[in-house]
Every structure is written in C-alpha cells, then in structure tokens.
Enzyme design. Structure first.
Site, PDB file in Angstrom:
ATOM      1  N   ASN A  43       0.636  -1.244  -0.145  1.00  0.00           N
ATOM      2  CA  ASN A  43      -0.243  -0.795  -0.160  1.00  0.00           C
ATOM      3  C   ASN A  43       1.111   1.592  -0.269  1.00  0.00           C
ATOM      4  O   ASN A  43       2.198   1.298   0.475  1.00  0.00           O
ATOM      5  CB  ASN A  43      -1.250  -0.094   1.067  1.00  0.00           C
ATOM      6  CG  ASN A  43      -0.421  -0.279   2.292  1.00  0.00           C
ATOM      7  OD1 ASN A  43       0.304  -0.977   2.732  1.00  0.00           O
ATOM      8  ND2 ASN A  43      -1.217   0.344   3.485  1.00  0.00           N
ATOM      9  N   ILE A  44       1.001   2.441  -0.733  1.00  0.00           N
ATOM     10  CA  ILE A  44       1.634   3.532  -1.040  1.00  0.00           C
ATOM     11  C   ILE A  44      -0.035   4.921  -0.212  1.00  0.00           C
ATOM     12  O   ILE A  44      -0.798   5.095  -0.896  1.00  0.00           O
ATOM     13  CB  ILE A  44       1.225   3.737  -2.395  1.00  0.00           C
ATOM     14  CG1 ILE A  44       2.041   2.149  -2.943  1.00  0.00           C
ATOM     15  CG2 ILE A  44       2.057   4.813  -2.854  1.00  0.00           C
ATOM     16  CD1 ILE A  44       2.880   2.121  -4.568  1.00  0.00           C
ATOM     17  N   GLU A  45       0.514   5.202   1.269  1.00  0.00           N
ATOM     18  CA  GLU A  45      -0.281   6.534   1.527  1.00  0.00           C
ATOM     19  C   GLU A  45       0.327   7.709   0.641  1.00  0.00           C
ATOM     20  O   GLU A  45       1.043   8.483   0.768  1.00  0.00           O
ATOM     21  CB  GLU A  45      -0.595   6.170   2.385  1.00  0.00           C
ATOM     22  CG  GLU A  45      -0.289   5.298   2.653  1.00  0.00           C
ATOM     23  CD  GLU A  45      -1.003   4.785   4.592  1.00  0.00           C
ATOM     24  OE1 GLU A  45      -0.763   5.772   5.629  1.00  0.00           O
ATOM     25  OE2 GLU A  45      -1.871   4.173   5.245  1.00  0.00           O
ATOM     26  N   CYS A  54      -4.231   0.657  -2.480  1.00  0.00           N
ATOM     27  CA  CYS A  54      -4.063  -0.880  -1.498  1.00  0.00           C
ATOM     28  C   CYS A  54      -3.490  -1.392  -2.318  1.00  0.00           C
ATOM     29  O   CYS A  54      -2.789  -1.193  -2.938  1.00  0.00           O
ATOM     30  CB  CYS A  54      -5.351  -1.168  -1.573  1.00  0.00           C
ATOM     31  SG  CYS A  54      -6.758  -0.607  -0.535  1.00  0.00           S
ATOM     32  N   GLU A  56      -3.145  -4.212  -3.070  1.00  0.00           N
ATOM     33  CA  GLU A  56      -3.699  -5.621  -3.980  1.00  0.00           C
ATOM     34  C   GLU A  56      -4.123  -4.384  -4.753  1.00  0.00           C
ATOM     35  O   GLU A  56      -3.437  -5.183  -6.915  1.00  0.00           O
ATOM     36  CB  GLU A  56      -4.969  -5.664  -3.354  1.00  0.00           C
ATOM     37  CG  GLU A  56      -5.672  -6.426  -2.447  1.00  0.00           C
ATOM     38  CD  GLU A  56      -5.683  -5.728  -1.422  1.00  0.00           C
ATOM     39  OE1 GLU A  56      -4.979  -4.345  -0.854  1.00  0.00           O
ATOM     40  OE2 GLU A  56      -6.716  -5.875  -0.725  1.00  0.00           O
ATOM     41  N   CYS A  89     -11.306  -2.587  -4.203  1.00  0.00           N
ATOM     42  CA  CYS A  89     -10.151  -4.045  -4.687  1.00  0.00           C
ATOM     43  C   CYS A  89     -10.655  -4.902  -4.756  1.00  0.00           C
ATOM     44  O   CYS A  89     -10.525  -5.565  -5.676  1.00  0.00           O
ATOM     45  CB  CYS A  89      -9.140  -4.223  -3.271  1.00  0.00           C
ATOM     46  SG  CYS A  89      -8.006  -2.653  -3.272  1.00  0.00           S
TER      47      CYS A  89
HETATM   48  N1  THU Z   1      -5.120  -1.226   3.025  1.00  0.00           N
HETATM   49  C1  THU Z   1      -4.773  -1.469   1.985  1.00  0.00           C
HETATM   50  O1  THU Z   1      -3.460  -2.043   1.377  1.00  0.00           O
HETATM   51  N2  THU Z   1      -5.625  -2.875   1.629  1.00  0.00           N
HETATM   52  C2  THU Z   1      -7.053  -3.225   1.875  1.00  0.00           C
HETATM   53  O2  THU Z   1      -7.633  -3.995   1.223  1.00  0.00           O
HETATM   54  C3  THU Z   1      -7.343  -2.579   2.994  1.00  0.00           C
HETATM   55  C4  THU Z   1      -6.882  -1.357   3.554  1.00  0.00           C
HETATM   56  C5  THU Z   1      -4.253  -0.057   3.188  1.00  0.00           C
HETATM   57  C6  THU Z   1      -5.087   0.962   2.411  1.00  0.00           C
HETATM   58  C7  THU Z   1      -4.385   2.037   3.573  1.00  0.00           C
HETATM   59  O3  THU Z   1      -2.811   2.560   3.527  1.00  0.00           O
HETATM   60  C8  THU Z   1      -4.398   1.121   5.130  1.00  0.00           C
HETATM   61  O4  THU Z   1      -4.627  -0.245   4.311  1.00  0.00           O
HETATM   62  C9  THU Z   1      -4.929   1.480   6.406  1.00  0.00           C
HETATM   63  O5  THU Z   1      -6.029   1.358   6.026  1.00  0.00           O
END
Ligand code: THU
Length: 132
Positions: A43-45, A54, A56, A89
């Site tokens: 995941n990349i914020e 996310c 995925e 996702c």
């Molecule tokens: N996140 C994912 O990468 N995949 C998911 O299916 C659920 C949420 C990430 C998004 C965000 O960076 C962090 O988890 C918190 O929500």
C-alpha cells in the site's frame, strides 16, 4: 507456484514495498497470473489521503500494465489478523478474475481461501458491458 511460496512473497512485499507514513498499517499482496508470472505490491499512502493505493491494486496494476489480464491467485497479508480486501479492491480483483482463489494470510501456515463469489456476491463486471 505453491501457495506457501506465494504467501511468502506477499509477506516480503508487506515488509519492503509499502509507503505508509500516515497509518503505519502495512499490507502486502502477491498475484499469480494465468501464465504463471507473479507480481507483488504494497500500500502507498498520500498526504491528502484519498489518492492512497491499496496493496492489492498496486500489485494488480503492475501485472495489467505488463499486459497480463487474468489473475489465478491473489494473496493478501496485513497488519490485522486476516486483513480482507476493501470494497474497491474487490471490484478490481473482479475485473481480472475468472476462477480466482483469494488467499487471506496471517502467515505461511495460517491462511484462508475464498472464491470471488464469496467476497463479492452478485457482482457487476466486464460481461455486463461487453455483450456480444
Ligand atoms: N489497505 C490496503 O492496502 N488493502 C486493503 O485491502 C485494506 C486497506 C491499506 C490502505 C491504507 O494505506 C491502510 O491500509 C489503512 O487503511
């Protein structure tokens, strides 16, 4: 590829491929495509939050941008016990999945396997638009 090997790749992606300065919640994903190739992602914020990607979608979009179109298996592993894919996702997996196995893993020995129908029943998909 063995399920356990694919899980290991998702765990390594969770450790090395994320950018999570805001939530510090890490998710790793590995996807095995129909031709046997494997892609991973984390995941990349983003500071303004909504553009966050996310794990995925990172992994799937890497595969799709390399010309791959059919997901055979997808492993998701996150910082909570049994981290399930978010709704967005699930729809993205649906786009590139026919008979996909969705594997939610805590470790290589502790995982659950789901079908697309189980996690996104009565879905809308490409067939609804591409009528022949
Ligand atoms: N996140 C994912 O990468 N995949 C998911 O299916 C659920 C949420 C990430 C998004 C965000 O960076 C962090 O988890 C918190 O929500």
């Amino acid at each position: 590829m063995e399920i356990k090997e694919l899980i290991k790749k998702a765990i390594i992606a969770k450790e090395n491929e994320t950018y999570t300065p805001y939530s510090h919640f890490n998710v790793g994903c590995s996807v095995e495509m129909e031709d046997g190739s494997v892609y991973t992602g984390g995941n990349i914020e983003i500071a303004s939050y909504s553009p966050t990607n996310c794990a995925e979608r990172t992994a799937i979009f890497k595969a799709v941008s390399e010309g791959k179109r059919e997901i055979k298996r997808i492993v998701i592993t996150g910082d909570s016990p049994y981290t399930f894919p978010c709704g967005v996702c699930r729809q993205v997996i649906r786009e590139f999945a026919k008979n996909v196995q969705i594997i939610i893993a805590n470790s290589i020995d502790d995982y659950k396997v789901f079908t697309m129908e189980e996690i996104l029943p009565h879905s809308f998909g490409p067939e609804d638009l591409c009528k022949e």
